[in-house]
Design an enzyme around this catalytic site. Structure first.
Site, mmCIF file in Angstrom:
data_model
loop_
_atom_site.group_PDB
_atom_site.id
_atom_site.type_symbol
_atom_site.label_atom_id
_atom_site.label_comp_id
_atom_site.label_asym_id
_atom_site.label_seq_id
_atom_site.Cartn_x
_atom_site.Cartn_y
_atom_site.Cartn_z
ATOM 1 N N HIS B 62 21.517 30.783 110.837
ATOM 2 C CA HIS B 62 20.203 31.012 110.223
ATOM 3 C C HIS B 62 20.167 32.252 109.333
ATOM 4 C CE1 HIS B 62 18.904 28.241 113.598
ATOM 5 N NE2 HIS B 62 18.593 27.613 112.491
ATOM 6 N N ASP B 86 13.653 23.574 113.661
ATOM 7 C CA ASP B 86 13.877 24.438 114.829
ATOM 8 C C ASP B 86 13.376 25.859 114.596
ATOM 9 O OD1 ASP B 86 15.787 25.715 113.286
ATOM 10 O OD2 ASP B 86 17.499 24.985 114.412
ATOM 11 N N GLU B 106 9.305 19.235 107.419
ATOM 12 C CA GLU B 106 10.114 18.687 108.520
ATOM 13 C C GLU B 106 9.632 17.268 108.792
ATOM 14 O OE1 GLU B 106 12.750 19.558 110.785
ATOM 15 O OE2 GLU B 106 12.293 17.514 111.455
ATOM 16 N N ASP B 137 8.661 13.515 104.900
ATOM 17 C CA ASP B 137 10.023 13.322 104.428
ATOM 18 C C ASP B 137 10.315 14.293 103.289
ATOM 19 O OD1 ASP B 137 12.409 12.443 103.417
ATOM 20 O OD2 ASP B 137 11.852 10.321 103.375
ATOM 21 N N GLY B 138 11.312 15.144 103.469
ATOM 22 C CA GLY B 138 11.681 16.128 102.449
ATOM 23 C C GLY B 138 12.049 15.481 101.129
ATOM 24 N N ASP B 155 17.957 22.686 104.992
ATOM 25 C CA ASP B 155 18.439 22.959 106.349
ATOM 26 C C ASP B 155 18.289 21.678 107.170
ATOM 27 O OD1 ASP B 155 19.086 24.094 108.780
ATOM 28 O OD2 ASP B 155 17.164 25.133 109.026
ATOM 29 N N ASP B 158 22.952 16.441 110.149
ATOM 30 C CA ASP B 158 24.191 15.918 109.585
ATOM 31 C C ASP B 158 23.962 14.635 108.774
ATOM 32 O OD1 ASP B 158 26.023 17.868 110.958
ATOM 33 O OD2 ASP B 158 24.951 17.041 112.676
#
Lengths: 281, 281
Positions: B62, B86, B106, B137-138, B155, B158
């Site tokens: 981070h 997170d 997020e 949705d980004g 960020d 995967d």
């Protein structure tokens, strides 16, 4: 059948490797020597249940333990390697034309034999005419020898079992005495990041710093070691790894290396805050 | 009873963590969210069986994803974080006085809820007055928004499951469009070292490089990710991370950080040869 290898000292966190085949397991006078064929990381040399080298990434460790001191010292003609029975460090050291002679002191002859047979990538330089192999205790060797070295590389295993004495103040003092007045010692100093294994590291640095006027940590990323961060002590009587970097020789040699380069030579001494605080705190 | 956690995508090599207790497991609209208490590395946030953050070393990831762009851009007032549920990246970004507003997009509200409840170290800045949380949705967000940003931080998780679109050329193009003419995008770009997972990395860099005039990789050592080496893309329209490093602001801020420092800011862009060859070859 799924076969996974886990290190014998793994307490609460660590690496596992999927294994295709056990190629060799034998008990030497000092330890259990094993070689496994992993599924896709090549062969793994294991001593007493601890990973020593993996074909996939051994270049990271061996290039970094060898070239950082050899490209700092202006004329590293005589090199002593303590441990290093898997041959990886020898392979990197003998690449340097400027190196005239290499003494390798390995306590366990079996490690050399097994490497020669099962890990030719590592053992490729055992027949170098510059190399003299001494089978014996490195601690006794540095106590007794009359020779003086430009560079000493301490490439021992972990501070448990046969290699524990390689992390003691008295051993480092003997190394200091066996170095010429402008000599450099580099030693592998475990991981400062793995939650279980890092416990050894501050004391190792205290021990070296009682002996050498200038000792710094540098780091390399080795995928087959837990946490991926491995450290080395650069302990020097005179030369500074940054100011005295032998850039002209590095350019002239033009080795095809997989990890080390002239910028890494300097960047590897830059430590994250938590590592710096851990050894200096 | 011994409980060990292993990642769901571990094929032939990877990390295992000894677990004291399962604190939470739940199925959100998008994925399975879990929190484990490890024996000695704090709590582990796991999405669809993959480690997202571990209390022991989350600072490495981070701090590095946030401070490298924020200490390169001379006035990063408006920051967009895609993913980051997170809270760890938010926590680092809002530390900067110069940052006036942060949009966090997020997709999975559950991740934020679970973090707030079980991982307060990570979720400590969710109540910052600078922060606007958008659940969505980004990919859609960067397509539709009229806002322009100084810094965009990607960020995501995967490139499997809900986050796969965060690695596509079209997404990076939308990020480019949403940046001001001197904007910087930083994105997490997986590991270039893990034998199984590295396969994604060259294509990710090809995708970003089709869009941005200057894209470099930088790396950080994260113990809880396989191989220990994690990478980030620094994609920039104008500023150079080395020449434009905001040293005066860094000194003035004087944050107490655990990984990042002014020297790491530069050293993290120095890559071992095999990594450089892997993305450029």
């Amino acid at each position: 059948m799924d076969l996974w290898f886990t290190e014998s000292d793994m307490k609460t966190y660590g690496l596992v490797f999927k294994i295709k085949k056990t190629l060799y397991v034998g008990k030497s006078k000092y330890q259990t020597v094993a070689v496994f064929e992993t599924v896709d990381m090549g062969r793994l040399l294991v001593l007493d249940g601890l990973v020593m080298s993996c074909e996939y990434d051994e270049f990271a460790y061996h290039e970094m333990i060898a070239h950082v001191p050899l490209y700092t010292h202006p004329s590293p003609e005589n090199v002593l390697i303590i441990g290093g029975g898997d041959g990886g460090t020898v392979r990197e050291v003998v690449k340097h034309d400027i190196v005239k002679s290499v003494d390798l002191v390995e306590i366990d002859e079996e490690v050399i034999k097994v490497t020669k047979e099962y890990l030719p990538i590592l053992g490729s330089a055992f027949d170098s005419p510059k190399l003299n192999i001494h089978i014996g205790d490195g601690i006794e060797y540095v106590k007794d020898t009359d020779k003086r070295y430009d560079v000493i590389i301490v490439d021992g295993s972990d501070p448990v079992g046969p290699a524990v004495g390689l992390f003691s103040e008295s051993f480092y003092r003997d190394c200091y005495e066996r170095l010429k007045e402008d000599g450099i010692m580099v030693a592998q100093t475990e991981t400062p990041y793995d939650v279980n294994l890092r416990v050894h590291v501050p004391q190792i640095y205290k021990n070296i710093r009682k002996v050498f006027p200038d000792t710094r940590m540098y780091i390399a990323n080795v995928a087959c070691y837990p946490s991926g961060m491995w450290s080395f002590a650069f302990a020097t009587k005179k030369y500074d790894p940054i100011k005295d970097f032998q850039g002209v020789r590095y350019e002239k040699d033009g080795f095809k290396l997989k990890y080390y380069n002239d910028q890494i030579h300097k960047a590897c001494f830059i430590l994250p805050n938590f590592v710096r605080d851990f050894i200096d705190g």
